[in-house]
Design a protein around this motif. Structure first.
Motif, PDB file in Angstrom:
ATOM      1  N   ALA A 118      49.857  45.097  42.515  1.00 40.25           N
ATOM      2  CA  ALA A 118      49.695  46.212  41.400  1.00 40.25           C
ATOM      3  C   ALA A 118      49.154  45.301  40.013  1.00 40.25           C
ATOM      4  CB  ALA A 118      50.829  46.965  41.078  1.00 40.25           C
ATOM      5  N   ARG A 119      49.675  43.977  40.094  1.00 38.96           N
ATOM      6  CA  ARG A 119      49.262  43.456  38.870  1.00 38.96           C
ATOM      7  C   ARG A 119      47.993  42.334  39.369  1.00 38.96           C
ATOM      8  NH1 ARG A 119      50.391  43.704  34.151  1.00 38.96           N
ATOM      9  NH2 ARG A 119      50.332  41.559  33.624  1.00 38.96           N
ATOM     10  N   SER A 120      47.655  42.352  40.503  1.00 42.89           N
ATOM     11  CA  SER A 120      46.367  41.526  40.753  1.00 42.89           C
ATOM     12  C   SER A 120      45.100  41.847  39.722  1.00 42.89           C
ATOM     13  CB  SER A 120      45.910  41.832  42.365  1.00 42.89           C
ATOM     14  OG  SER A 120      44.914  41.145  42.524  1.00 42.89           O
ATOM     15  N   GLY A 121      44.570  40.877  39.365  1.00 40.29           N
ATOM     16  CA  GLY A 121      43.431  40.944  38.544  1.00 40.29           C
ATOM     17  C   GLY A 121      43.609  41.261  37.047  1.00 40.29           C
ATOM     18  N   THR A 122      45.026  41.403  36.754  1.00 44.19           N
ATOM     19  CA  THR A 122      45.507  41.443  35.173  1.00 44.19           C
ATOM     20  C   THR A 122      45.872  40.068  34.565  1.00 44.19           C
ATOM     21  OG1 THR A 122      47.970  41.647  35.822  1.00 44.19           O
ATOM     22  CG2 THR A 122      46.586  43.733  35.891  1.00 44.19           C
ATOM     23  N   VAL A 123      45.746  40.052  33.295  1.00 44.68           N
ATOM     24  CA  VAL A 123      46.103  38.911  32.414  1.00 44.68           C
ATOM     25  C   VAL A 123      47.570  39.040  31.793  1.00 44.68           C
ATOM     26  CG1 VAL A 123      45.254  37.344  30.624  1.00 44.68           C
ATOM     27  CG2 VAL A 123      43.552  38.486  32.280  1.00 44.68           C
ATOM     28  N   SER A 124      48.245  37.879  32.004  1.00 52.85           N
ATOM     29  CA  SER A 124      49.375  38.110  31.049  1.00 52.85           C
ATOM     30  C   SER A 124      49.221  37.008  29.741  1.00 52.85           C
ATOM     31  CB  SER A 124      50.403  37.652  31.908  1.00 52.85           C
ATOM     32  OG  SER A 124      50.797  38.724  32.983  1.00 52.85           O
TER      33      SER A 124
END
Length: 178
Positions: A163-169
């Protein structure tokens, strides 16, 4: 004579080494039944080499004091980390891992909040563990491992990562330790 020396130098030591390996593995007759994986785990837990982990079929597990950390993991942290700052960092990390398992994987805002909690745990551990060693990294690996100690928990962790794949933190600003 030349061929005999070649055999003595090459094959004989290999045969001797293999004999020791097989003897050490208990492969000989009369060695008794091999322990099952469950028995081996129980032996390691009884010796203290492995923490005693709850293996209920639920993802959330037991958390009697409702502090966000499974009771078995909390017990392990309190036994292993005697330094108060390291203990707090480990508890914060365990709480973030647990939230990864339980968060609604379709709620982008909730996923971002859990990601920020883990970022804060990372920064907190940098201040709690020596910079020269890898103790902080070991703590993260170990807590991830024991948090995902069942098929359902591992699947929930993988679903979070998907679900977090491709997101930036981003790294948090200000104090990070809880």
């Amino acid at each position: 004579m030349k061929d005999h020396n070649r055999w003595a130098k090459g094959v004989a030591p290999l045969a001797l080494a293999l004999a020791f390996v097989f003897a050490g593995c208990g492969g000989g007759k009369g060695s008794g039944a091999e322990a099952t994986p469950e028995e081996k785990i129980a032996q390691l837990e009884a010796s203290g080499a492995l923490p005693r982990l709850e293996r209920l079929p639920s993802v959330e597990g037991m958390d009697a004091n409702r502090d966000g950390v499974r009771d078995d993991i909390e017990t392990h942290i309190h036994r292993k980390y005697t330094d108060p700052a390291q203990r707090r960092a480990a508890m914060q990390t365990a709480r973030a891992y647990q939230q990864m398992l339980l968060v609604d994987k379709n709620d982008v805002i909730a996923l971002d909040a859990v990601s920020e909690k883990m970022s804060r745990a990372v920064v907190c551990s940098i201040t709690a563990f020596p910079v020269t060693g890898n103790e902080g990294d070991v703590m993260f690996d170990e807590l991830r491992s024991i948090t995902t100690n069942s098929k359902a928990r591992l699947q929930a962790y993988l679903a979070y990562n998907k679900a977090r794949s491709g997101t930036v933190s981003s790294m948090p600003e200000g104090p990070s330790c809880e």
